[in-house]
Structures are given as structure tokens and as C-alpha cells.
Design an enzyme around this catalytic site. Structure first.
Site, PDB file in Angstrom:
ATOM      1  N   ASP A   6     -41.913 -33.807  14.495  1.00  0.00           N
ATOM      2  CA  ASP A   6     -41.970 -33.319  13.122  1.00  0.00           C
ATOM      3  C   ASP A   6     -43.433 -32.904  12.923  1.00  0.00           C
ATOM      4  OD1 ASP A   6     -41.686 -33.198  10.233  1.00  0.00           O
ATOM      5  OD2 ASP A   6     -42.808 -35.080  10.232  1.00  0.00           O
ATOM      6  N   CYS A  56     -12.119 -49.327  -5.888  1.00  0.00           N
ATOM      7  CA  CYS A  56     -10.814 -49.238  -6.543  1.00  0.00           C
ATOM      8  C   CYS A  56      -9.716 -49.581  -5.532  1.00  0.00           C
ATOM      9  CB  CYS A  56     -10.588 -47.840  -7.097  1.00  0.00           C
ATOM     10  SG  CYS A  56     -10.708 -46.598  -5.814  1.00  0.00           S
TER      11      CYS A  56
END
Lengths: 76, 922
Positions: free
Chosen positions: B608, B108
Site C-alpha cells: 500500500d 429475528c
């Protein structure tokens, strides 16, 4: 601007090299007169050519940058 | 406490997520936050007695992102182009400049305003306007204060993208690092080019440019304008073309060297024979005119390249290595020619044809050796390119048809026979085989493939015929991606190279200044002060009288000749090239020189858990029989779980099958959510599940509690098995460790790293796994979105952290860490976010990659040390610094200086090539 830069750079480099070469000439001529047995005029002239070439190489590398900066500086 | 979801405009990536997360968490009273760029929202939990929603929204707005109020349309996020900025943050030249940037992601007019405001705030920007319809920003700025890279950073930091094109051009005609620096300068001074990286060893220029401002043809003209050639890379044929070009260069320099050598021998014999009175040299060789002719041939043929290069450079105001050589050899040649044809006096009878010829011979020898060794440094890329199959056999209307590999399309069915290469990436639909994937993964044992298995293009089919469906072709194949990654890494500069670049950029000028000063010193001071004529007469080294000019000239020439910017310029890129190439051969992809430096400073490695240290899928670990045998208990459990789709059930079923137990279907199956399963088989009721389930059925589990707890302490999921309401046994399932995890952790410990594990598991399970692998620190119960925050906490403790992960949820942590390491079997997002990618699914490669980084950086340091040492020691010696302190006085012969110069860059290259021989294993 490119053209101006080229011309100014060549002129500045030539001027610088001639000044350094003349400086060499003046100093060398003093040597010739002080020690004519070792220092001949051919040394002076050959030296002038060599000094001019090296000075041209050095100044042609330095001047374009300086001139470009000056040309680009805004004139407010 | 209150929970809220705030919608945000402009989040594009995990970096945006992190920015928003940090902003929200910085608000006093916020207890928890998780941002999601895909959803364009942030979930916040906050204490309403301390803060409110408006304050949090203001904190978000302060980062430049826009908070969407309810009812407002949410922009569609557009993935921004990935741009890496190499240009310096500040310009050098000064003066007003204009530039335009194509922007993506604006939805926009307010987006345009935001960008305009952000650009306007940058120091040095005179005017900025953003046109929403054209998706373009026009900026007028002072180039002395700011560089275009800053605008793009500002735009991307707001969450918008910058549409930019990247191109890599092959460059011809470069002879040293100064050439690369000249081209880089010319490109960066060109409007429309934001960043430029020129690699001398790779002979490539990589740049980011704006296609609206400059076309590729114009970029080529810029490069050609400074005296080099430029051509576009055309993918596959590059390897052949590069090889041909390299072979031509080797051949050219070899011929030049042979000519120079063949002529330098008689010239040296003649010139030195006359000056030193060597009687064995035939008189004809001592003839000045013959020496002049021979030296002229040397200057015109092998030496021409230096003069041509100098001319090309000077024409465009550029200086390079050629100028040094041309000045030195030209001066020796001209003074000798003058002495031959002119009567310049007694002192000028001496000629220096031998100096000119030997200089050219040694330098050409250096270039020949350099061309030979340079080919070896880029071997890795060439090998990778050479791996690709040329043709593929696809099935068309039921018949096999051989086509060029470029014509294979996604979903084509490809047939590969034993001994043939897999042409593209795909998934096996039929057949059974073993494939040698060592060329891609470094894994030496062939991998078995059946229907459903993934195959990688360029790997070798060993045993059986298979049919597979192409899933990735052309530039999308794993091989193409690897090549691109390695090439990118090789053109990206390491921060340590900055110093080398600065030195190489000003080197030629500095050497000429030194040569001039040396000449002045020896002509005006040294010659008389050290009484050169007397000294030389005593030494009896000069048959003819010398002159102050000739003496000073020779020393000045030696300074010009001995200086070697090549060694300085080559030191870093060549080591990165060999290092990343070696990494690629070992299944380790390092994304650039910066990573190498960061890897040196690491002290903590965070793994991890799931999928990285563990296999990521549960497996049967324990069967304890209370009643009957272990196999009977397992069989009962497997029958019960046969109808279940739960991963734990699948693990039990697989465990039973692995033990060769026949598992028939159950008669009745009832899933009891959250508790277990009930089935009927052979008239018996079989129950498998939690303590609660067994208690519900009235069974006493107290005698088994101790064993259950013990298993749970080991990080396992324990289940009870009951037959007709009597406890028959206990089954335990766990996510098992990869075979090499413990070894990998041990190796990292031995290397002095502190190793941590991050997981969402509960403390007990996490501790159990950590204990098995020997991890010192456990970060448990960490939500996926909080992994990055945990890494940040470690960094706040002053630790330099490497995060090793594989999943999408690891991506923010990989970005947050100092060095993100992704396991290659992981997701594309993880691989994108990481700086090091381990192609093999082997965590031991973490240590290998760090060792490779250390090795490469140490080579860079060694190379730089030798290059600087050589020049800082060589130049003063050439300038005659030892003359006053040595007896007889020492002066370096220009020919020796040329040999030393040639040797210096070859030494740097050879030293780097030694890396290839070093094994990365401990």
C-alpha cells in the site's frame, strides 16, 4: 456404553493375544521337535509370554477403536 | 446506468463484504460495487439495459445473506467470536451424536430459519433446530460424515457468530508427541469441545469449548482421566511457575541420571566382565544376586517413571513412549531375573542386567538433555513475560503512590523516573525523555517522547522523568497482546505437521507390531537360517551358549528401544516455537505455522502506498524562487498558510520552521476553496495556490508551466506564490517516502520477488513514487474498497501475493492476499486482518519476515527429514537387516540403540536452537 466398550475390548484383546500365542506355540513346538539341540521348551514358554505381552499391547491399541465404532453404529 | 444502495442483513466482517462484493460483481451488467459491513449495505452501479436490481438482490441472497427490503428493520450486527477450527472436517468414529451451539447475531425468527436450513443442508446432519429465543442450535448428526466444526463454519458463513469460549490449560506429565496426540484425541472425543490443540513443547492445551455443554473442571477431568495433569493458566505468575516446574524437572532427571550412571557402571562391568571374561573386574561385581539388586534399584528409581507412565496410559487405553521403554527394559530385566533365580538350562545362564541398566541410563540422559534444551526453546515467551514491570507509581490526590502494576486503571496518571520501566501503555502528559523500545519493537535507538507521545508498557525510560496517562492496562497492553499472539502462533499447527501427527499417532503401535514380527522372524527363520549359534561361536563373542528366544528377544528389544516418536513429534512444533519466538524478539509477529508455509510460495509483494511506503503526511520538498531568495518565497508562503488548517499548508509552515524562518501572523486571511489562499502582510498581498488562482488574478503563468509540470510528474503538489500580483516562486509539497522504502524494495527484488504498489493516487503521482523506490508494477487510481479486487486479479494471474498495508481500508486486501502483512503502527483492524505483524514501522522487516518464514520452514523440513531418516534407517538396522550382509554379522547393541534414541530428539532440538544464532539481516 463405556463399561461395555472396556469389557469387549479386553475380551477381544485377550482372545487375539491367546490366538497369536497359540500360533507361536504350535510353530515353536514344531521347531523343538525338528531341532531339539537348539530349541528347548524353555524357549517356547518364554517366547509365549513375550509374544502374549506384545500381542496384548498391539491388540489393546486396535480393538477399542473398532468396537467403539460398532457400538456407535445406529441400528435403523 | 443506475446506482443503488442495497441493505443487507448479517454482514459481520470484511469477509462478508468480500462475499457480497464477489456475488454482486458476478452479475453481468454490474460495473461497480462496494460493500460496507458496518453500514450493512452494498453500493451498486449497473447497466439497466443488461440487468436489474432484482437480479442483483437474488445474487446476494444466493450467498446466504438476506436483502432487507425498504421499511424492514435492519439487524444490529453483533461481532462474532473469532474462532479457528482445528478439528478435521470429517469425524472418524461414526455414530449419531448431538451437539448444541450458542449463536450470536440473530435478530429475528427468520435468522433462526436461515441457520436451520443451512445446517440441514450439511451432509451428515440428521436433524437441526434453531431456537431464536435461546439463541441456540441443536444438531443431531452422524459423526462419521461430519464434524462439529462444519456447523460452525456454516453458521459463520451466513454472517452469524458462534459464542464459544477458548481456554488454554497447562498440561503436566507429557513425555512425547504421542502424549500430546492422546490428550488431543481424548478432548476431541468429548462433547462440547470443538477444537483442541495440544503442544508438547509448550506443555499447553488450547481448546474451543461450549460452556453450556462442558465446564472447565470437566475438561480438566478428561485430561486427568487419560493420565495427565491440567491446570488453568493464571497470567503473569505463569512465567515463574513454568520456570519452577522446568527447573524441578531438570533436577529430577539429573538425579535420576546420576543414580542410573552410578549403578550402570558396576552392573555393566560385572555383567560384561563375566560374559567376556574380563579378569580386572572384581569377582563380587560378577555375582548374579548383587547384579540383580543393583539392577532392581535402577528399575525402581530412575526407571520407575517409565513403568508409572505406561501404567497410567494403559489404564486409559493410551500408549506412549514410556511403553516402548518399559517393554524393552522390562523384558531384559525379567529374563535376567529368571536366569538368576531359576534353572532354565545352559543357554539361560546369560543375564542382561547391563542392557536394562544402560537402556535406562541413556534414556534418562536423553530426558535430562531434553528438559535442558526445551527450556531454551520457549525462552522468547519467558523473556517477553519477564519484561513486564512489577509495580507502578501513580498520582493519587497529588501524591505519588506505588502500587502493583495489575492495580493500574485506565486514565491513572503514572510517574516514571529515568532508569525505570514504563508499567503500562499510555500517553505522555508531562515531561520529556528518550525511551528504549528495543524490547518491543527491536528498534535499537531510543525514541524521544514529549507530551502527546504514546508510550509502550515494558519499555525502558532512559533520560527524563515523565508523567503519562494510562490508556491500556492488564491484558490490553501491547506486551500482553504480543505474548498472546506469539502463544497462539506457537500452539497453532502448520499443515506440514499433519503428516508428523499421523506418524506419531500410530508410531507406538507400529513399532510393537514390528518388534513382534522381528521376534517371529528371528525365532522361526533367522536363527536357524543364518546359523546364529555357529556364527557366534566362531566370533567367540559368547562365553555361554545362546538360545533362539534370547537372541530374538534382544533384537526385538532393540527395535522397541531405537524407535523415537519424539523426534517426529517435536520436529515441527519446536521449530515454530523457536521461529515465532525469534520473530517476536525482532519485532515480527507471525500468526502460526500455516503462514510460514504460505510465505514460501509468495512471488509478488504488493505495498500500500500511503503510510506504508510513504510517511503518510505531506512535507515540503521544493522551493523555487522566481523573484527574491528561496527563503523569502518560503516565508511569504508560510505566512499565507499560517491560518490554514489544510495539510499542505501545515507542511509548508513546518518546512519554513525547519529552516529557521520566522513566520509572523498575516493581517488578513481569505481562504479560496479549491484554489488557494490570499493574505495581506506588511502592506503586500500574498497569494498561494493553483494556476487557476493566478490566472484569475491576471498573472501570466506560461513561463512557469514547464517547471510546474516537471514537479507534478515527480508526484508532487506544486503551488505558485505571488507577491502583489507578481509570481514570486513555486513551492512543492509531497508525501515523502520513508527512509527505508527503497532499500526494502531493492532487498525484495534481490530475493526474487516482483514488487507492486497499490494506491488511490493518479497514475502520474503513483508512477513518480514507484520510480523513486524502484517498484515494477503500479496499481493506481484504485478506490479503497477495490484494493481487495486488485489483489484478486493478481491471484487470478497465478501469482501468490503478499499485501503489506497499515490502514482500515487495507484490511480487505490483507484478508484477500495469500499472506497479509500489517505494519505495526497501523490500525487495529489491519493488525487483526494480517497474518504477519511488523511491530516496527520499518518496511525492511517485510523481507526479514519472509526470510524468517523460510528459515523456520527449512528447519521444520530438516527436522522432519532427520526424524524420519533416523527411524527409517535405525529400525531396520535394529531389526538385524545388516546381519546377513556383514561379516562378521552386525547386530545393534540395545544399549547403543538407547543412546541413539536419546540422541535423536536432542539432535532435533539442538538443530532447531541453531536458528537462534542466525541473523535475519542480509
Amino acid at each position: 456404553m463405556e463399561k461395555k466398550l472396556g469389557i469387549y475390548s479386553v475380551l477381544a484383546s485377550l482372545a487375539t493375544s491367546i490366538v497369536i500365542m497359540l500360533l507361536f506355540y504350535i510353530l515353536a513346538m514344531q521347531k523343538v521337535s525338528a531341532n531339539p539341540a537348539e530349541y528347548k521348551s524353555v524357549d517356547v514358554y518364554a517366547g509365549m509370554v513375550y509374544v502374549f505381552i506384545l500381542s496384548m499391547i498391539v491388540s489393546a491399541s486396535i480393538w477399542p477403536g473398532i468396537i467403539e465404532k460398532r457400538l456407535k453404529k445406529p441400528r435403523f | 446506468m443506475e446506482d443503488a444502495i442495497i441493505k443487507i442483513k448479517g454482514m459481520m466482517c470484511s469477509h462478508c463484504e468480500k462475499t457480497i462484493y464477489d456475488a454482486v460483481m458476478s452479475v453481468n451488467g454490474v460495473t461497480k460495487a462496494s460493500a460496507n459491513f458496518k453500514k450493512g449495505e452494498v453500493k451498486v452501479s449497473f447497466d439497466t439495459s443488461i440487468t436489474d436490481l432484482e437480479t442483483i438482490k437474488k445474487a446476494i441472497a444466493s450467498t446466504g445473506y438476506e436483502v432487507i427490503e425498504e421499511g424492514e428493520a435492519c439487524p444490529v450486527p453483533i461481532k462474532p467470536a473469532v474462532i479457528r477450527y482445528e478439528a478435521k472436517d470429517r469425524g472418524k468414529d461414526g455414530g449419531l451424536k448431538k451437539t448444541s451451539i450458542k449463536i450470536t447475531g440473530m435478530t429475528c425468527a427468520s435468522c433462526a430459519q436461515n441457520i436451520e436450513k443451512a445446517l440441514g443442508k450439511i451432509e451428515g446432519v440428521v436433524k437441526a433446530s434453531v431456537n431464536f429465543s435461546f439463541e441456540k442450535a441443536s444438531i443431531e448428526y452422524d459423526s462419521a460424515q461430519v464434524a462439529p466444526a462444519a456447523f460452525e463454519n456454516a453458521i459463520t458463513s451466513l454472517g452469524y457468530g458462534v459464542a464459544k469460549n477458548e481456554i488454554t490449560l497447562k498440561i503436566g506429565g507429557m513425555h512425547c508427541a504421542s502424549c500430546a496426540s492422546n490428550i488431543e484425541k481424548a478432548l476431541l472425543n468429548t462433547r462440547g469441545i470443538t477444537s483442541a490443540n495440544v503442544s508438547f513443547p509448550l506443555e499447553q492445551a488450547k481448546m474451543v469449548y461450549d460452556p453450556e455443554v462442558i465446564q472447565i473442571s470437566e475438561i480438566k477431568k478428561v485430561i486427568e482421566g487419560v493420565g495427565y495433569t491440567a491446570s488453568e493458566k493464571t497470567g503473569k505468575t505463569d512465567a515463574d511457575r513454568e520456570q519452577r516446574a522446568r527447573e524441578e524437572e531438570i533436577k529430577r532427571q539429573k538425579i535420576n541420571f546420576i543414580i542410573a550412571l552410578a549403578l550402570a557402571i558396576p552392573i555393566s562391568l560385572g555383567d560384561m566382565g563375566r560374559n567376556l571374561g574380563w579378569g580386572f573386574v572384581p569377582e563380587i561385581f560378577k555375582n548374579d544376586y548383587l547384579l540383580f539388586i543393583l539392577a532392581t534399584i535402577v528399575m525402581l528409581f530412575p526407571g520407575r517413571q517409565f513403568f508409572e507412565g505406561t501404567y497410567r496410559g494403559l489404564k486409559h487405553g493410551m500408549t506412549d513412549m514410556n511403553l516402548l521403554i518399559a517393554t524393552g527394559t522390562g523384558a531384559a530385566y525379567i529374563i535376567s531375573a529368571a536366569a538368576t533365580f531359576l534353572d532354565l538350562g545352559e543357554a539361560y545362564k546369560h543375564t542382561y542386567y547391563d542392557t536394562a541398566a544402560l537402556l535406562i541410563m541413556f534414556i534418562v540422559l536423553g530426558r535430562y538433555l531434553e528438559a535442558l534444551t526445551k527450556g531454551k526453546t520457549s525462552e522468547a515467551i519467558r523473556k517477553l513475560m519477564g519484561l513486564a514491570a512489577k509495580t507502578a507509581r501513580i498520582v493519587v490526590n497529588g501524591e505519588e503512590k506505588e502500587i502493583p502494576v495489575e492495580d493500574v486503571k485506565v486514565n491513572d496518571i503514572v510517574v516514571v523516573r529515568p532508569g525505570e520501566k514504563i508499567p503500562v501503555d499510555g500517553r505522555v502528559v508531562d515531561g520529556l525523555t528518550a525511551i528504549d523500545e528495543s524490547m518491543i519493537t527491536g528498534e535499537s535507538i531510543p525514541v524521544e517522547k514529549t507530551a502527546g507521545s504514546e508510550v509502550i508498557g515494558a519499555t525502558m525510560n532512559k533520560t527524563g522523568m515523565i508523567k503519562f496517562q494510562a490508556t491500556k492496562v492488564g491484558a490490553d497492553t501491547a506486551l500482553s497482546q504480543i505474548i498472546k499472539l506469539v502463544e497462539d502462533a506457537q500452539t497453532r499447527k502448520a499443515p506440514i505437521q499433519k503428516l508428523a501427527d499421523i506418524v506419531a499417532g500410530h508410531f507406538i503401535l507400529a513399532v510393537h507390531v514390528l518388534a513382534l514380527l522381528t521376534f517371529f522372524f528371528w525365532f522361526f527363520i533367522g536363527y536357524e537360517y543364518f546359523d546364529v549359534p555357529t556364527t557366534f561361536r566362531i566370533m567367540g563373542e559368547m562365553a555361554t551358549p545362546t538360545s533362539p528366544f534370547l537372541f530374538s528377544l534382544l533384537i526385538s528389544i532393540t527395535v522397541l528401544i531405537i524407535s523415537c516418536p519424539c523426534a517426529v513429534g517435536l520436529a515441527t512444533p519446536i521449530a515454530i516455537m523457536v521461529g515465532t519466538g525469534k520473530g517476536a524478539e525482532n519485532g515480527i509477529l507471525i500468526k502460526g505455522g500455516e503462514v510460514l508455509e504460505k510465505a514460501q510460495k509468495l512471488d509478488t509483494i504488493v505495498f500500500d502506498k500511503t503510510g506504508t511506503l510513504t510517511k503518510g503526511e505531506p512535507a515540503l520538498t521544493d522551493v523555487i524562487a522566481v523573484k527574491g531568495t528561496e527563503n523569502e518565497v518560503l516565508r511569504a508562503a508560510a505566512i499565507a498558510e499560517k491560518g490554514s488548517e489544510h495539510p499542505l499548508g501545515e507542511a509548508i509552515l513546518k518546512g519554513a520552521k525547519d529552516r529557521g524562518i520566522d513566520v509572523p501572523d498575516a493581517e488578513e486571511f481569505t481562504a479560496l476553496p479549491g484554489r488557494g489562499v490570499e493574505v495581506k502582510y506588511g502592506g503586500k498581498k500574498v497569494l498561494i495556490g493553483t494556476r487557476k488562482l493566478m490566472t484569475e488574478y491576471g498573472m501570466d503563468i506560461t513561463p512557469h508551466s514547464g517547471r510546474l509540470l516537471e514537479l507534478e510528474h515527480e508526484g508532487k503538489t506544486a503551488m505558485l506564490v505571488a507577491l502583489d500580483n507578481e509570481i514570486a516562486g513555486i513551492i512543492a509539497v509531497a508525501d515523502t517516502l520513508k527512509e527505508n522504502s527503497a532499500e526494502a524494495v531493492r532487498e525484495l527484488h534481490n530475493m526474487g520477488f516482483s514488487v507492486a504498489m497499490i494506491t488511490g493516487d493518479n497514475r502520474r503521482t503513483a508512477d513518480a513514487i514507484a520510480k523513486q523506490v524502484g517498484i515494477d508494477r503500479v496499481l493506481s487510481e484504485v478506490l479503497p474498497e477495490d484494493k481487495a479486487a486488485e489483489i484478486k486479479k493478481l491471484q487470478a494471474e497465478g501469482k501468490k501475493v503478499a499485501m503489506v498495508g497499515d490502514g482500515i481500508n487495507d484490511a480487505p486486501a490483507l484478508v484477500q492476499s495469500d499472506v497479509g502483512i500489517a505494519i505495526g503502527s497501523g490500525t487495529d483492524v489491519a493488525i487483526e486482518s494480517a497474518q504477519i505483524v511488523l511491530i516496527k514501522n520499518d518496511v525492511r522487516d517485510v523481507a526479514k519476515s519472509i526470510r524468517l518464514s523460510r528459515l523456520t520452514l527449512s528447519k521444520i523440513k530438516q527436522n522432519l527429514f532427520w526424524a524420519f531418516f533416523y527411524n527409517t534407517v535405525g529400525i531396520p538396522i535394529a531389526a538385524g537387516i545388516l546381519y546377513p550382509f556383514t561379516s562378521p554379522p552386525f547386530l545393534l547393541n540395545p544399549a547403543l540403540a538407547a543412546a541413539a534414541m536419546a540422541a535423536s530428539s536432542v539432535t532435533v532440538t539442538m538443530n532447531t536452537l541453531l536458528m537462534k544464532r542466525i541473523k535475519l539481516q542480509r
